[in-house]
Design a protein around this motif. Structure first.
Motif, PDB file in Angstrom:
ATOM      1  N   ILE A 126       0.848  -1.206   0.000  1.00  0.00           N
ATOM      2  CA  ILE A 126       0.000   0.000   0.000  1.00  0.00           C
ATOM      3  C   ILE A 126       0.875   1.246   0.000  1.00  0.00           C
ATOM      4  CG2 ILE A 126      -1.633   1.342   1.398  1.00  0.00           C
ATOM      5  CD1 ILE A 126      -2.952  -1.017  -0.078  1.00  0.00           C
ATOM      6  N   GLU A 127       1.897   1.251   0.831  1.00  0.00           N
ATOM      7  CA  GLU A 127       2.798   2.408   0.916  1.00  0.00           C
ATOM      8  C   GLU A 127       3.604   2.577  -0.373  1.00  0.00           C
ATOM      9  OE1 GLU A 127       2.677   4.652   3.352  1.00  0.00           O
ATOM     10  OE2 GLU A 127       1.091   3.448   4.265  1.00  0.00           O
ATOM     11  N   ALA A 128       4.082   1.475  -0.933  1.00  0.00           N
ATOM     12  CA  ALA A 128       4.868   1.551  -2.169  1.00  0.00           C
ATOM     13  C   ALA A 128       4.013   2.065  -3.328  1.00  0.00           C
ATOM     14  CB  ALA A 128       5.462   0.191  -2.513  1.00  0.00           C
ATOM     15  N   PHE A 129       2.767   1.602  -3.391  1.00  0.00           N
ATOM     16  CA  PHE A 129       1.901   2.067  -4.476  1.00  0.00           C
ATOM     17  C   PHE A 129       1.576   3.546  -4.306  1.00  0.00           C
ATOM     18  CE2 PHE A 129      -2.147   2.136  -6.975  1.00  0.00           C
ATOM     19  CZ  PHE A 129      -1.555   1.894  -8.199  1.00  0.00           C
ATOM     20  N   TYR A 130       1.422   4.001  -3.071  1.00  0.00           N
ATOM     21  CA  TYR A 130       1.195   5.431  -2.822  1.00  0.00           C
ATOM     22  C   TYR A 130       2.405   6.250  -3.290  1.00  0.00           C
ATOM     23  CZ  TYR A 130       0.240   9.776  -0.299  1.00  0.00           C
ATOM     24  OH  TYR A 130       0.032  11.100   0.042  1.00  0.00           O
ATOM     25  N   GLU A 131       3.608   5.769  -3.010  1.00  0.00           N
ATOM     26  CA  GLU A 131       4.814   6.472  -3.475  1.00  0.00           C
ATOM     27  C   GLU A 131       4.855   6.523  -5.005  1.00  0.00           C
ATOM     28  OE1 GLU A 131       6.918   8.268  -1.612  1.00  0.00           O
ATOM     29  OE2 GLU A 131       5.523   7.758   0.007  1.00  0.00           O
ATOM     30  N   PHE A 132       4.494   5.422  -5.638  1.00  0.00           N
ATOM     31  CA  PHE A 132       4.425   5.368  -7.104  1.00  0.00           C
ATOM     32  C   PHE A 132       3.411   6.385  -7.627  1.00  0.00           C
ATOM     33  CE2 PHE A 132       2.083   3.522 -10.737  1.00  0.00           C
ATOM     34  CZ  PHE A 132       3.083   3.603 -11.702  1.00  0.00           C
ATOM     35  N   LEU A 133       2.227   6.433  -7.018  1.00  0.00           N
ATOM     36  CA  LEU A 133       1.197   7.384  -7.452  1.00  0.00           C
ATOM     37  C   LEU A 133       1.665   8.831  -7.295  1.00  0.00           C
ATOM     38  CD1 LEU A 133      -2.064   5.744  -6.053  1.00  0.00           C
ATOM     39  CD2 LEU A 133      -1.391   5.981  -8.455  1.00  0.00           C
ATOM     40  N   LYS A 134       2.373   9.117  -6.217  1.00  0.00           N
ATOM     41  CA  LYS A 134       2.885  10.486  -6.031  1.00  0.00           C
ATOM     42  C   LYS A 134       3.871  10.852  -7.134  1.00  0.00           C
ATOM     43  CE  LYS A 134       4.151  10.235  -1.649  1.00  0.00           C
ATOM     44  NZ  LYS A 134       4.574  10.564  -0.286  1.00  0.00           N
ATOM     45  N   GLU A 135       4.691   9.887  -7.541  1.00  0.00           N
ATOM     46  CA  GLU A 135       5.651  10.145  -8.624  1.00  0.00           C
ATOM     47  C   GLU A 135       4.945  10.428  -9.942  1.00  0.00           C
ATOM     48  OE1 GLU A 135       8.473   6.950  -9.042  1.00  0.00           O
ATOM     49  OE2 GLU A 135       8.878   6.930  -6.887  1.00  0.00           O
ATOM     50  N   ILE A 136       4.004   9.580 -10.314  1.00  0.00           N
ATOM     51  CA  ILE A 136       3.367   9.764 -11.622  1.00  0.00           C
ATOM     52  C   ILE A 136       2.353  10.908 -11.619  1.00  0.00           C
ATOM     53  CG2 ILE A 136       3.773   7.401 -12.385  1.00  0.00           C
ATOM     54  CD1 ILE A 136       0.830   6.821 -11.910  1.00  0.00           C
ATOM     55  N   SER A 137       1.839  11.276 -10.451  1.00  0.00           N
ATOM     56  CA  SER A 137       0.875  12.384 -10.421  1.00  0.00           C
ATOM     57  C   SER A 137       1.532  13.705 -10.807  1.00  0.00           C
ATOM     58  CB  SER A 137       0.207  12.502  -9.049  1.00  0.00           C
ATOM     59  OG  SER A 137       1.114  12.981  -8.079  1.00  0.00           O
ATOM     60  N   LYS A 138       2.844  13.804 -10.641  1.00  0.00           N
ATOM     61  CA  LYS A 138       3.556  15.018 -11.061  1.00  0.00           C
ATOM     62  C   LYS A 138       3.493  15.181 -12.574  1.00  0.00           C
ATOM     63  CE  LYS A 138       6.678  14.593  -7.175  1.00  0.00           C
ATOM     64  NZ  LYS A 138       7.972  14.082  -6.756  1.00  0.00           N
ATOM     65  N   ILE A 139       3.430  14.068 -13.280  1.00  0.00           N
ATOM     66  CA  ILE A 139       3.319  14.098 -14.739  1.00  0.00           C
ATOM     67  C   ILE A 139       1.884  14.416 -15.141  1.00  0.00           C
ATOM     68  CG2 ILE A 139       3.472  12.690 -16.837  1.00  0.00           C
ATOM     69  CD1 ILE A 139       5.634  11.044 -15.276  1.00  0.00           C
ATOM     70  N   TRP A 140       0.911  13.821 -14.449  1.00  0.00           N
ATOM     71  CA  TRP A 140      -0.503  13.994 -14.797  1.00  0.00           C
ATOM     72  C   TRP A 140      -0.990  15.404 -14.547  1.00  0.00           C
ATOM     73  CZ3 TRP A 140      -2.355   9.315 -11.480  1.00  0.00           C
ATOM     74  CH2 TRP A 140      -2.077   8.130 -12.154  1.00  0.00           C
ATOM     75  N   GLU A 141      -0.595  15.973 -13.409  1.00  0.00           N
ATOM     76  CA  GLU A 141      -1.193  17.231 -12.970  1.00  0.00           C
ATOM     77  C   GLU A 141      -0.546  18.419 -13.670  1.00  0.00           C
ATOM     78  OE1 GLU A 141      -1.921  19.626  -8.867  1.00  0.00           O
ATOM     79  OE2 GLU A 141      -2.221  17.475  -8.851  1.00  0.00           O
ATOM     80  N   ARG A 142      -1.234  18.884 -14.678  1.00  0.00           N
ATOM     81  CA  ARG A 142      -0.781  20.078 -15.388  1.00  0.00           C
ATOM     82  C   ARG A 142      -1.936  21.053 -15.397  1.00  0.00           C
ATOM     83  NH1 ARG A 142       2.320  16.921 -20.075  1.00  0.00           N
ATOM     84  NH2 ARG A 142       4.100  16.331 -18.820  1.00  0.00           N
ATOM     85  N   SER A 143      -1.778  22.132 -14.695  1.00  0.00           N
ATOM     86  CA  SER A 143      -2.838  23.128 -14.576  1.00  0.00           C
ATOM     87  C   SER A 143      -3.065  23.848 -15.900  1.00  0.00           C
ATOM     88  CB  SER A 143      -2.446  24.145 -13.512  1.00  0.00           C
ATOM     89  OG  SER A 143      -3.338  25.218 -13.514  1.00  0.00           O
ATOM     90  N   PRO A 144      -4.337  24.132 -16.215  1.00  0.00           N
ATOM     91  CA  PRO A 144      -4.636  24.883 -17.427  1.00  0.00           C
ATOM     92  C   PRO A 144      -4.092  26.310 -17.389  1.00  0.00           C
ATOM     93  CG  PRO A 144      -6.635  23.969 -16.454  1.00  0.00           C
ATOM     94  CD  PRO A 144      -5.511  23.690 -15.521  1.00  0.00           C
ATOM     95  N   SER A 145      -3.887  26.836 -16.202  1.00  0.00           N
ATOM     96  CA  SER A 145      -3.432  28.239 -16.093  1.00  0.00           C
ATOM     97  C   SER A 145      -1.988  28.406 -16.476  1.00  0.00           C
ATOM     98  CB  SER A 145      -3.630  28.711 -14.674  1.00  0.00           C
ATOM     99  OG  SER A 145      -4.984  28.510 -14.288  1.00  0.00           O
TER     100      SER A 145
END
Length: 181
Positions: free
Chosen positions: A162-181
């Motif tokens: 669970i902890e490892a998958f959370y760390e993985f999600l935090k890493e890839i979320s930096k790629i996903w999250e691109r603000s329109p502004s």
């Protein structure tokens, strides 16, 4: 770096599946109001209303949201059309038209939009607009954003996977999250 995972992707995971251990964890839109679950925000997603320039070759550009009733709409319904049961979609006071196309996945939504089949909501994508493949139908409308949460039952707190998958999600979320502004 990350242990072996058995991943399954679904548009709808319910709390019961997490409670009985059918599913270890999920990423869901919004917070659950249940103390048995631990949730961590991992991603803020933005959606816009898009259509292809091909669509506007034979249809006028809507000037307001009410103009959408005269257009071919594309609606994301989930894998089993479960999202068609949302009360808002059936509220007669909103005067919502039935969708022209119902799509079960975001890749299907992208394909329908890019082919010029209609107008629909899709994750913010600057590249598709910049290259002229999609048109932001209401560019002056404020951005709509939703927070997605990594969610698991509290009995799994501290679990290495669970902890490892959370760390993985935090890493890839930096790629996903691109603000329109």
């Amino acid at each position: 770096k990350h242990p072996n995972y058995n991943l399954s992707f679904s548009s709808l995971i319910n709390a019961y599946q997490l409670q009985i251990g059918d599913v270890d964890a999920t990423v869901i839109l919004g917070k659950l109001n249940d103390p048995n679950f631990i949730q961590h925000p991992v991603y803020k997603g933005y959606v816009r209303i898009y259509a292809s320039p091909k669509y506007f070759e034979s249809h006028p550009m809507p000037k307001s949201l009410s103009d959408l009733q005269f257009h071919k709409l594309i609606l994301y319904t989930g894998e089993k059309s479960e999202l068609l049961n949302i009360p808002m979609l059936n509220d007669p006071s909103l005067n919502l038209t039935k969708p022209y196309i119902q799509v079960p996945s975001m890749p299907a939504m992208a394909k329908a939009l890019l082919s010029g089949s209609g107008i629909g909501c899709y994750a913010y994508n600057h590249d598709l607009v910049k290259t002229g493949l999609l048109v932001d139908v209401f560019p002056d409308m404020p951005d709509h954003s939703d927070v997605y949460y990594y969610t698991y039952h509290k009995r799994l707190a501290g679990s290495p996977k669970i902890e490892a998958f959370y760390e993985f999600l935090k890493e890839i979320s930096k790629i996903w999250e691109r603000s329109p502004s």
